[in-house]
Design an enzyme around this catalytic site. Sequence first.
Site, mmCIF file in Angstrom:
data_model
loop_
_atom_site.group_PDB
_atom_site.id
_atom_site.type_symbol
_atom_site.label_atom_id
_atom_site.label_comp_id
_atom_site.label_asym_id
_atom_site.label_seq_id
_atom_site.Cartn_x
_atom_site.Cartn_y
_atom_site.Cartn_z
ATOM 1 N N ASP A 343 0.471 -0.101 4.886
ATOM 2 C CA ASP A 343 1.367 -0.825 4.165
ATOM 3 C C ASP A 343 0.686 -0.935 3.037
ATOM 4 O O ASP A 343 -0.144 -0.939 1.678
ATOM 5 C CB ASP A 343 0.780 -2.873 4.751
ATOM 6 C CG ASP A 343 2.080 -3.506 4.087
ATOM 7 O OD1 ASP A 343 3.184 -3.683 3.580
ATOM 8 O OD2 ASP A 343 1.398 -4.195 3.353
ATOM 9 N N ASP A 664 -1.067 -6.009 7.432
ATOM 10 C CA ASP A 664 -1.287 -7.161 7.101
ATOM 11 C C ASP A 664 -0.500 -8.206 7.574
ATOM 12 O O ASP A 664 -0.686 -9.691 8.071
ATOM 13 C CB ASP A 664 -2.333 -8.055 6.022
ATOM 14 C CG ASP A 664 -1.316 -7.788 5.199
ATOM 15 O OD1 ASP A 664 0.270 -7.610 4.865
ATOM 16 O OD2 ASP A 664 -1.234 -7.988 3.660
ATOM 17 N N ASP A 668 4.399 -5.773 10.690
ATOM 18 C CA ASP A 668 3.891 -4.503 10.507
ATOM 19 C C ASP A 668 3.544 -4.674 12.590
ATOM 20 O O ASP A 668 2.464 -3.570 12.691
ATOM 21 C CB ASP A 668 2.036 -4.857 9.697
ATOM 22 C CG ASP A 668 2.233 -4.364 8.440
ATOM 23 O OD1 ASP A 668 3.479 -3.699 7.273
ATOM 24 O OD2 ASP A 668 2.212 -5.453 8.011
#
Length: 923
Positions: A343, A664, A668
Amino acid sequence: MRSPEPGSGRRRQDGPPDPAHHGLPVHEVVILLGTDAARGLGHGEVERRRAQFGRNELPRSHSGGIARKLGRQFNNPLVYVLLAAAVVTVFLGEFLDSAVILAVVLVNTLIGFVQEVRAEAALDALHSLVRTHATVMRGGERMQVPSEDLVPGDLVLLEAGDKVPADLRLVRLSALRVDESALTGESDPVAKDEVVLPQVTPVADRRNMLYSGTLVTAGTGAGIVVAVGGETELGEIHRLMGAVRPVATPLTLKLARFSTTLTIAILTLAAVAFLAGLAHGERPGQMFTAAVALAVGAIPEGLPAAVTVTLAIGVRRMARRRAVVRRLPVVETLGSTTVICSDKTGTFTENQMTVRALWTPSGRYDVTGSGYGPEGLIIPSAGDGTGGQAPGAATRPADRDAALYWSLLGGAACNDATIRPEGSGWQVRGDPTEAAMLVAAGKGGIRVREFLAANPRQAEQPFTSERQFMATLHTSTLPHGGGTVFVKGAVERVLELCGHEMDTDGGASPLHRHSVLSAAHALADTGLRVLATAMMRLPATGGPLSTMELRGRMTFTGLQGMHDPPRPAAAASVAACRRAGVGVKMITGDHIRTAVTVAAAVGLAADHDAGTALTGAQLDDIPADRFPDAVERATVFARVSPEQKLRLIDALQSRGHVAAMTGDGVNDAPALRQANVGIAMGRTGTEVAKEASDIVLTDDDFATIEAAVEEGRNVFDNLTKFIVWTLPTNMAEGLVILVAILLGATLPILPTQILWINMTTAVALGLMLAFEPKEQGLMSRPPRAPDRPLLTWALTVRILLVSALLVAGAWWLFEHEAAVGASVAQARTSAVNLFVAVEVFYLFSCRSLTRPAWRIMPFGNRWLLLGVMVQTAGQLALTYVPLMNELFHTAPISAEAWLRIFGLALLASLVVALDKRFRRRGF
């Protein structure tokens, strides 16, 4: 009155689709949910609905109680074989053998259990403190209640700093902005309004909705709860995550195949021995005992414990490097990783908006430092017309450029954010963009507090998505001091209000609109988010601000370009991963331009036009048969949904990749569960992401992943070294018994002596390889192919070679000792000591599978030296202590026997060295 139907357009588990509340006017939502937009629900109705809909909380995954944790430690094929052997030896009356085998299983179980409990305790310590109460209106009374007590229809009141406790349909608001990055991946706060939206509007664009787990950064608002618990968007992701089956790790798969193959081979040898004994006329009972002895001797009893201890040591090393491992096998999986999907927000970047560049009609300035800390300077950019000179010790750029001064002051005064120190960092309350402008003013030496004390705010126009700017009016506390109006916002909208631009001395000059727009585009092309500032002095004023009063009267002061800066070590970590043959891809819900800019900053070459950067919409247009190829080529994926992240991971795995996923946010979590290794951020990560992950980074730093990959490779290396070291002994022990049975000869070594060798050497010698330091060049070689077997052909040949040397050496030594007059007990004692001596010499060779033993630092592994000393003491006790002689049927041997033992061990070591020299490849 209709009963409330929680949800936001999704299909409920027990019926038709829920109403899409974002597509309904507020009054219809109020009627649908049977509530009151001003007074909220009555207390009696709240209790009834709580009984109907349950508590507003998500189910948390649990790893089970003590019994389940203990049971998981037995899930190993070799452990099954050991348990079966222990049962058989009990029935055969070999209680010592059975006790030793059960001790091995018990040690392995306890180590795994303790490690799992410690990992869970470490994860629990990471759980962030969250707001546990919500402000609601019930029966016309304002009150605070635990967020888990909310029910559909509750009227929730929110202000800056609040965490949204459930899915809400907004009924009223004032300048409300919400950070939805945890849910959608959008890094910039989203401006909200009450407008009715089309029912097909995606979650990321539903401006009239607030979703559970997001954070209010500015303004105030009130919303009606439309979904709680598992019916929220967050709950939908929970269900999606629960549908994902955890992927077996490469180590688990390899050990399972290896254990199955080894078990079949051992049982086959035992059957051959049993049948051969019967063919020689031996009694069936005696042959069955011999076959069991062969099987027990051939089983590497120390392997399960060695695997667990080696992984546990890797876990401890990773914990020291700020990574908490939740499942032991994933330590090695990281070492086999071929691609890391990360990410962007909070992983590659610091998740802290920072002003990086300033522009005024007099020139451009660069801003140093990052994050919300006060460290940093404002310095003129070279070649921008300011002379390219850094300010002197007593001079700041804002002292020489009035436009810069008023731009910094305006950005800080027309501002609702606050920053305060917290621990070793800084806590922001409000919009991160406004916080960045506060920090920039501090770096410029602007005394914002003094100005606001002398010129308090009297009126304001809050930022809205339609207005696209914020304006504040400040009046002087001095008699007839007049007032000052500040504006900040989108460049085009601020320019519409301006009729002049400020020059260096503070005077007003004609506005050069084209120059300002060109500068704004140049800053935006570097990936910066650009805001414009303007100001206007008033001789005396009062009352509310009016946009019509400002239009054409403002003086443009400057531009401020900001972004979420990459982590300092991110670029180096990406480069290190690539040198190690590990691909790195960015998967984010953010805009494509922002993603590409950050990718370029951290060393991920990404060109949107060249197809190396793709958006979620573009991914949807790719045919299924071409999808894996497109994912393989691209390095950046922007504006992707949770379902698309899941699909990306699945596509990479279909290409044979071992994929690690970092993240996070709630969005996700499904991909974290699907990935071979899910890595969550410990500080900024949501609880959902942590629960879905295998590893939690306590420092939220991408650089830690590089260290984890290195540790994982070392773990696999050390496990391979242990297997290559221990298997020759086990094979040789089984073959010695098999040959004796086939020849009808006396056993050169007894079953109890075999157990002594296996147990003592596994603990004192083999386990010491778990402490072996990393070899040079560990991160300069490509990752192991996922389909590569645990033992390559070259290593298999080496195992067979050492095994043959042990069998031949043991038989020759046994026969020679008997020929020179030694008793059978002395001859067997010599054979036992030969096995151990060869293992000691071979242990030093196995410290590296390719390099000669004399090229390895002798004191690089002090534990190994200690283990050799302990094993030596044990062999002397086995040979010369009367009690040990009685228990294990051994006898003292002569000095000449020891010379022959060490001579054979040295010869075996030289043969292995020659094998290394001529067989360098294939390891």
